[in-house]
Enzyme design. Structure first.
Site, PDB file in Angstrom:
ATOM      1  N   TRP A 101       0.835  -1.205   0.000  1.00 52.28           N
ATOM      2  CA  TRP A 101       0.000   0.000   0.000  1.00 52.28           C
ATOM      3  C   TRP A 101       0.869   1.254   0.000  1.00 52.28           C
ATOM      4  CZ3 TRP A 101      -4.228  -1.243  -1.966  1.00 52.28           C
ATOM      5  CH2 TRP A 101      -4.910  -2.410  -1.602  1.00 52.28           C
ATOM      6  N   ASP A 171      -1.246   6.547   6.518  1.00 53.67           N
ATOM      7  CA  ASP A 171      -2.359   5.659   6.169  1.00 53.67           C
ATOM      8  C   ASP A 171      -2.545   4.688   7.331  1.00 53.67           C
ATOM      9  OD1 ASP A 171      -4.009   3.640   5.209  1.00 53.67           O
ATOM     10  OD2 ASP A 171      -2.825   3.219   3.418  1.00 53.67           O
ATOM     11  N   LYS A 195     -11.727  -1.872   6.929  1.00 53.02           N
ATOM     12  CA  LYS A 195     -10.865  -2.795   7.649  1.00 53.02           C
ATOM     13  C   LYS A 195     -11.332  -2.925   9.104  1.00 53.02           C
ATOM     14  CE  LYS A 195      -8.593  -3.137   3.908  1.00 53.02           C
ATOM     15  NZ  LYS A 195      -7.461  -2.381   3.404  1.00 53.02           N
TER      16      LYS A 195
HETATM   17  C1  LIG Z   1      -6.970  -1.914   2.089  1.00 58.73           C
HETATM   18  C2  LIG Z   1      -5.948  -0.865   2.209  1.00 58.73           C
HETATM   19  C3  LIG Z   1      -5.830   0.165   1.260  1.00 58.73           C
HETATM   20  C4  LIG Z   1      -6.710   0.249   0.030  1.00 58.73           C
HETATM   21  O1  LIG Z   1      -8.010   0.501   0.393  1.00 58.73           O
HETATM   22  P1  LIG Z   1      -9.163   0.747  -0.693  1.00 58.73           P
HETATM   23  O2  LIG Z   1     -10.227   1.368   0.148  1.00 58.73           O
HETATM   24  O3  LIG Z   1      -9.523  -0.585  -1.242  1.00 58.73           O
HETATM   25  O4  LIG Z   1      -8.648   1.671  -1.727  1.00 58.73           O
HETATM   26  C5  LIG Z   1      -4.879   1.135   1.473  1.00 58.73           C
HETATM   27  N1  LIG Z   1      -4.064   1.103   2.534  1.00 58.73           N
HETATM   28  C6  LIG Z   1      -4.136   0.119   3.461  1.00 58.73           C
HETATM   29  C7  LIG Z   1      -3.212   0.130   4.621  1.00 58.73           C
HETATM   30  C8  LIG Z   1      -5.073  -0.890   3.322  1.00 58.73           C
HETATM   31  O5  LIG Z   1      -5.147  -1.864   4.232  1.00 58.73           O
END
Ligand SMILES: *Cc1c(COP(=O)(O)O)cnc(C)c1O
Length: 360
Positions: A101, A171, A195
């Site tokens: 990511w 993030d 998540k």
């Molecule tokens: C799942 C995830 C993403 C991507 O998320 P989307 O909402 O599918 O774009 C980005 N960063 C992390 C840390 C993730 O776990």
């Protein structure tokens, strides 16, 4: 009805209590005679839902007045572009690449300026977090970017990097609301909610007010300008109304459970049960360096692809689902987010013990 133990990395398990309340309110939300799915986002009743969700979220994280909370769409991945478009004044940013990511965010930022990779753990398949205490931060960097919990590899920062005075952007998708967080250490923090917080379709951005500019990079679409959403309190256009409502119910559930310190205690307790077993097992083993282990995502392997497949199949039949590791890593991964009860982890470990006895 039979509910399974769902170890999916995302979309992921939600608190059963929240789902039950949503079911109860499905046809008639609090005497309005409508489902939240059906009501206008400009109505009084919906306004109360989104305002209360924001207030509860702010209370949970102790977000100071000078930070805005935005409920956005496009997933966490849209932020990979939105961040440089809005924050890359000098067209320079530093990225710490600790997984897929972070790597995707770094690659996307290259479209908008000079995105430097100032540290990486790719040499050992992202099984650790590099030393971030004294990095070669660029003098003209607009920000330093991290992915704080690496969902796919199962690592987490123990300490935040020394950004040498530059803004920190993080993030936190797969650790959002899993423990307390000092928002003032960041310029911008964000996460997709699917998540650990709610249903897919909402990305929450926490951004320091002075970073909200009305002059993002030239050509930035209105919808990808933070100011658009900040000025309209996340109601510039139709937001993902129902999903924000579910997030709001999850915030209330978290408050009832005792808030984020209590969630941290629970999450540490749950993770310990699984990691302690993995450390003692002769069949299963964890895949990352111990000091960087995530509390949320726990990857493990047997070292034998056939045995991994057999385990996943038998676990699924026994009601432990979505344990297959990410397609790029293989093996298994148990995501044990806030809504996974301790009992689910205990039962998984008991099942793993039994499998180990039968297969060694
Ligand atoms: C799942 C995830 C993403 C991507 O998320 P989307 O909402 O599918 O774009 C980005 N960063 C992390 C840390 C993730 O776990």
């Amino acid at each position: 009805m039979k509910r399974v133990y769902n170890f999916s990395a995302g979309p992921a398990v939600l608190p059963e209590e929240v789902l039950r309340q949503a079911a109860e309110e499905m046809l008639d939300y609090q005497g309005s005679g409508q489902s939240v799915m059906e009501m206008s986002h400009r109505s009084k009743v919906y306004d109360a839902i989104i305002k209360e969700a924001e207030a509860d979220f702010r209370e949970l994280l102790g977000i100071p007045e000078n930070y805005k909370v935005l409920f956005l769409q496009g997933g966490a991945s849209t932020q990979f572009a939105m961040i440089p478009m809005n924050l890359m004044k000098n067209r320079v940013a530093d990225y710490i690449v600790t997984g897929q990511w972070a790597k995707k965010a770094w690659q996307e930022a290259q479209k908008y300026g000079k995105a430097n990779k100032i540290a990486s753990s790719e040499d050992r398949t992202f099984a650790y977090i590099p030393d971030v205490s004294d990095l070669p931060v660029s003098p003209d960097a607009d920000y330093v970017y991290i992915c704080q919990n690496n969902t796919i590899y199962g690592t987490k920062y123990r300490e935040l990097p020394d950004t040498k005075g530059k803004l920190l952007v993080s993030d936190v998708s797969s650790m959002f609301l899993s423990e307390p967080m000092d928002v003032t250490k960041y310029g911008l923090v964000y996460g997709g909610v699917q998540k650990n917080v709610g249903p897919a379709g909402v990305t929450i951005v926490i951004i320091r007010e002075d970073l909200i500019t009305d002059s993002p990079l030239e050509g930035t679409p209105t919808m990808l300008t933070y100011k658009t959403h900040a000025d309209a309190d996340s109601l510039y256009n139709t937001p993902p109304c129902y999903n924000i409502y579910i997030c709001g119910l999850v915030f209330k559930w978290l408050k009832k459970m005792g808030g984020l310190s209590e969630m941290k205690r629970r999450n540490e307790e749950k993770a310990k049960i699984l990691y302690d077993y993995l450390d003692g097992s002769k069949l299963f083993k964890g895949t990352v360096d111990k000091e960087y282990r995530s509390l949320m995502n726990v990857p493990f392997v047997t070292g034998n692809d056939d045995l991994n497949a057999k385990f996943i199949k038998e676990a699924t039949e026994a009601g432990f689902v979505n344990l297959k590791g990410h397609r790029t890593v293989g093996g298994m991964r148990a995501s044990i987010y806030n809504a996974m009860p301790k009992e689910g982890v205990e039962k998984l470990v008991a099942f793993m013990k039994e499998f180990e006895e039968k297969n060694s």
